[in-house]
Motif scaffolding. Structure first.
Motif, short mmCIF file in Angstrom:
data_model
loop_
_atom_site.label_atom_id
_atom_site.label_comp_id
_atom_site.label_asym_id
_atom_site.label_seq_id
_atom_site.Cartn_x
_atom_site.Cartn_y
_atom_site.Cartn_z
N ILE A 11 0.72 -1.04 0.22
CA ILE A 11 0.07 0.06 -0.04
C ILE A 11 0.92 1.49 0.04
N LEU A 12 0.55 2.32 -0.92
CA LEU A 12 1.04 3.50 -1.13
C LEU A 12 0.29 4.60 -0.44
N HIS A 13 0.54 5.40 0.33
CA HIS A 13 0.09 6.59 1.05
C HIS A 13 0.27 7.53 0.44
N VAL A 14 -0.44 8.53 -0.22
CA VAL A 14 0.07 9.86 -0.77
C VAL A 14 -0.58 10.99 -0.03
N LYS A 15 0.34 12.02 0.23
CA LYS A 15 -0.13 13.32 0.63
C LYS A 15 0.85 14.51 0.28
N ALA A 16 0.27 15.78 -0.12
CA ALA A 16 1.01 16.73 -0.58
C ALA A 16 2.06 17.06 0.50
N ALA A 28 -3.06 11.65 10.48
CA ALA A 28 -3.76 10.77 10.04
C ALA A 28 -2.91 9.82 9.28
N VAL A 29 -2.38 10.50 8.31
CA VAL A 29 -1.48 9.77 6.99
C VAL A 29 -0.54 8.86 7.97
N ALA A 30 0.41 9.45 9.01
CA ALA A 30 1.05 8.84 9.65
C ALA A 30 0.55 7.50 10.19
N SER A 31 -0.60 7.84 11.11
CA SER A 31 -1.27 6.65 11.89
C SER A 31 -1.68 5.52 10.82
N ALA A 32 -2.33 5.87 9.58
CA ALA A 32 -2.61 4.75 8.55
C ALA A 32 -1.53 3.98 8.02
N ALA A 39 -0.71 -4.24 10.36
CA ALA A 39 -1.52 -5.44 9.78
C ALA A 39 -0.80 -6.46 8.96
N GLY A 40 0.64 -6.28 8.87
CA GLY A 40 1.49 -7.07 8.33
C GLY A 40 1.72 -6.80 7.01
N ASP A 41 0.88 -5.81 6.41
CA ASP A 41 1.35 -5.36 4.96
C ASP A 41 2.39 -4.30 4.67
N ARG A 42 2.86 -4.39 3.57
CA ARG A 42 3.98 -3.15 3.37
C ARG A 42 3.54 -1.94 2.98
N ALA A 43 3.74 -1.06 3.84
CA ALA A 43 3.50 0.50 3.49
C ALA A 43 4.56 1.25 3.21
N ALA A 363 -12.29 6.25 30.37
CA ALA A 363 -11.31 6.61 29.17
C ALA A 363 -10.56 5.43 28.86
N ALA A 364 -10.12 4.57 29.75
CA ALA A 364 -8.97 3.56 29.39
C ALA A 364 -9.92 2.24 28.33
N ASP A 365 -10.92 2.19 28.66
CA ASP A 365 -11.97 1.22 27.97
C ASP A 365 -12.08 1.83 26.61
N ALA A 366 -12.72 3.25 26.69
CA ALA A 366 -13.02 3.74 25.56
C ALA A 366 -12.35 3.89 24.34
N VAL A 367 -11.09 4.16 24.89
CA VAL A 367 -9.92 4.27 23.74
C VAL A 367 -9.55 3.00 23.11
N LEU A 368 -9.72 1.86 23.57
CA LEU A 368 -9.65 0.77 22.85
C LEU A 368 -10.00 0.29 21.26
N GLN A 369 -11.25 0.98 21.35
CA GLN A 369 -11.78 1.03 20.06
C GLN A 369 -10.89 1.82 18.88
N PHE A 370 -10.04 2.43 19.33
CA PHE A 370 -9.10 3.21 18.41
C PHE A 370 -7.73 2.73 18.33
N GLU A 371 -7.54 1.61 19.04
CA GLU A 371 -6.19 1.05 19.33
C GLU A 371 -5.69 0.66 17.92
N PRO A 372 -4.48 0.97 17.53
CA PRO A 372 -3.93 0.69 16.02
C PRO A 372 -3.98 -0.69 15.60
N GLY A 373 -3.78 -1.63 16.65
CA GLY A 373 -3.80 -3.10 16.26
C GLY A 373 -5.14 -3.46 15.99
N ARG A 374 -6.23 -3.12 16.62
CA ARG A 374 -7.44 -3.61 16.42
C ARG A 374 -7.98 -2.96 15.10
N VAL A 375 -7.57 -1.58 14.80
CA VAL A 375 -8.02 -0.84 13.65
C VAL A 375 -7.38 -1.45 12.40
#
Length: 395
Positions: A11-16, A28-32, A39-43, A363-375
């Motif tokens: 996957i290639l991420h493109v941003k100006a 958001a680009v860096a996070s993506a 995910a084990g993919d090539r970024a 807060a600790a439970d709420a933030v789990l839905q945004f955890e990078p591994g899950r996303v």
């Protein structure tokens, strides 16, 4: 997929621009890209750069995420860069999917064109740029570009959006395009925030209440309204409003003037841009985060705040508010109801407020839905679906 037929996606991420001072979209680009890696993919990331930019976002990426920075060329506006077009022409075939993280820039158009020419599927993550609110800015020029944008969207594998509300509002300029919705990943800061360090640095007593805004200083952030609400509130105890961020020089000067002229100026601190450890300290040293914005297609900062147990008060135009309210960690106020914002400030700042304490506990439970591994796991499934659908559509 790779030529071997394995499930790894390239996957290639493109941003100006990946300049950290650009705010949420660059983050958001860096996070993506990091999510692609998790995910084990090539970024890989492709962006333009010029002298003096803050590149800490890409510098912090894992070493095996490819970072390709090319220079902008004259006239430099809209990320114009002949080298980025040359790079895409030569290398876009190395990827299974191209994710374009904006719409109104030369790199976005070049990435869409060369992906189409090389028969590589691409998706567009507009990060709010196709929301009616953003489309009102420079509306005449964007209307002139409508035929080109319609073609770019029509040829794409879809729009990748960050909230259901964005999906409902997004403009496609008449193009028929698939929509995918997935929350953005928000990583835990590598820094441990220190409340005492933050309060000592800015001379705020430990027993006082602190309301924090941290983000880009921009007209849409609603800072003049937030300052008025803070001025109007009758607080039970000493309460501070800390404004952390930077923006376009003229507008930042305007906000600084509002602070100087405010009747509450003795309790408002404009501390400028905070990054790294200072950013973590600000979250740790505050009691309530505020983002009373005109429009946010997501809202990264209130999610970051949850890592330090910091609840939020948000306008109803912050699209991530739905998830945070459902998790019990945010209050939402109509963007037109300043009186209600004053009430929320007064109530949550009361000593021993049970609602605020409960929000902190959740807060600790709420933030789990945004955890990078899950996303990342969810996003990998989405990318495979995008590629498969695009391939089927070409048969």
């Amino acid at each position: 997929m790779s030529e071997s037929g394995a499930s790894t996606v390239r996957i290639l991420h493109v941003k100006a621009s990946i300049d950290r001072r650009m705010g949420g979209s660059a983050t958001a680009v860096a996070s993506a890209a990091e999510g692609t890696h998790l995910a084990g993919d090539r970024a890989a990331v492709l962006a333009t750069v010029t002298v003096g930019e803050n590149l800490t976002l890409v510098e912090a990426l894992p070493s095996d995420v490819g970072v390709n920075l090319v220079s902008r060329t004259w006239p430099g506006r809209f990320g114009f860069s002949l080298p980025i077009s040359h790079w895409l022409r030569a290398h876009v075939r190395d990827f299974d999917l191209v994710i374009i993280h904006e719409v109104f820039s030369f790199p976005a158009v070049a990435a869409a064109y060369w992906s189409w020419r090389r028969k590589i599927p691409y998706v567009i993550r507009p990060h709010g740029s196709l929301d009616p609110y953003d489309l009102r800015k420079h509306a005449r020029g964007k209307k002139l570009l409508a035929p080109l944008l319609r073609q770019i969207l029509q040829r794409s594998a879809g729009l990748w959006l960050t909230a259901q509300r964005e999906s409902e509002r997004v403009s496609t300029f008449g193009a028929r395009v698939r929509k995918y919705v997935s929350l953005l990943p928000v990583a835990v800061s590598p820094y441990t925030g220190s409340a005492s360090r933050f309060r000592s640095a800015w001379e705020i007593p430990s027993e006082d209440f602190v309301i924090l805004f941290l983000g880009r200083i921009d007209p849409k952030k609603g800072l003049p309204r937030t300052i008025r609400a803070f001025e109007s509130a009758k607080f039970e105890r000493a309460t501070w409003f800390v404004i952390a961020g930077a923006g376009e020089e003229k507008y930042e000067s305007y906000i600084r003037r509002l602070v100087r002229e405010s009747t509450a100026r003795d309790y408002i601190k404009f501390v400028g841009f905070l990054g790294g450890e200072d950013r973590a300290d600000a979250f740790a040293g505050s009691d309530l985060f505020v983002l009373y914005s005109d429009n946010e297609n997501f809202g990264l900062a209130p999610v970051e705040a949850l890592h330090e147990g910091l609840p939020s008060v948000l306008s109803d135009e912050v699209y991530v508010a739905k998830e945070l309210v459902a998790s019990g960690v945010a209050e939402v106020v109509d963007v037109r109801d300043l009186g209600r914002l004053v009430d929320v400030f007064e109530t949550l700042s009361e000593s021993g407020n049970e609602q605020l304490a409960r929000m902190r506990e959740l807060a600790a439970d709420a933030v789990l839905q945004f955890e990078p591994g899950r996303v990342a796991t969810r996003d990998h499934e989405l990318t495979v679906s995008m590629i498969a659908h695009r391939v089927r559509g070409k048969r």
